[in-house]
Scaffold this motif. Structure first.
Motif, PDB file in Angstrom:
ATOM      1  N   LEU A 124      -3.178   5.030   1.426  1.00 51.20           N
ATOM      2  CA  LEU A 124      -2.919   5.533   0.202  1.00 51.20           C
ATOM      3  C   LEU A 124      -2.229   7.760  -0.007  1.00 51.20           C
ATOM      4  O   LEU A 124      -1.309   7.816  -0.289  1.00 51.20           O
TER       5      LEU A 124
ATOM      6  N   THR B 119       3.765   1.378  -1.459  1.00 53.57           N
ATOM      7  CA  THR B 119       4.500   1.745  -3.038  1.00 53.57           C
ATOM      8  C   THR B 119       3.197   1.716  -4.106  1.00 53.57           C
ATOM      9  O   THR B 119       3.834   2.241  -5.282  1.00 53.57           O
ATOM     10  N   GLY B 120       2.137   1.395  -3.713  1.00 51.93           N
ATOM     11  CA  GLY B 120       1.156   1.012  -4.914  1.00 51.93           C
ATOM     12  C   GLY B 120       1.177   0.191  -5.675  1.00 51.93           C
ATOM     13  O   GLY B 120       1.218  -0.111  -6.889  1.00 51.93           O
ATOM     14  N   SER B 121       2.404  -0.607  -5.585  1.00 51.97           N
ATOM     15  CA  SER B 121       2.268  -1.554  -6.425  1.00 51.97           C
ATOM     16  C   SER B 121       1.676  -2.525  -6.599  1.00 51.97           C
ATOM     17  O   SER B 121       1.279  -3.087  -5.591  1.00 51.97           O
TER      18      SER B 121
ATOM     19  N   PHE C 161       0.849  -1.255   0.105  1.00 52.99           N
ATOM     20  CA  PHE C 161       0.207   0.182  -0.244  1.00 52.99           C
ATOM     21  C   PHE C 161       0.510   0.763  -0.345  1.00 52.99           C
ATOM     22  O   PHE C 161       0.242   2.472  -0.612  1.00 52.99           O
TER      23      PHE C 161
END
Length: 57
Positions: A56, A17-19, A15
C-alpha cells in the motif's frame, strides 16, 4: 489456472486502488472469491499482512 490469475489480478487491483472489495471490476472474477483467496493465502502464510501493508506504500 486462468481463474487464479484473475483472482490475483483482482487482489492486486484492490490493494493498488484501495477501493472496497465490492467495487472490484467483474473482469477480475467475483469479488467474494478474490477476497476468500486472500483470506486463504493469509491463513496458510502464503502471503502475510505485512506484505499487503507494504504494498500500500
Amino acid at each position: 489456472m486462468e481463474r487464479l490469475r484473475e483472482q490475483l489480478e483482482g487482489v492486486v487491483w484492490r490493494f493498488r486502488t484501495g477501493s472496497p472489495w465490492r467495487d472490484m471490476p467483474a473482469d477480475h472474477d467475483i469479488w467474494t472469491t478474490a477476497y476468500q483467496r486472500v483470506v486463504q493465502w493469509c491463513d496458510s502464510e502464503v502471503i502475510s499482512v505485512g506484505v499487503i501493508l507494504r504494498s500500500l506504500g
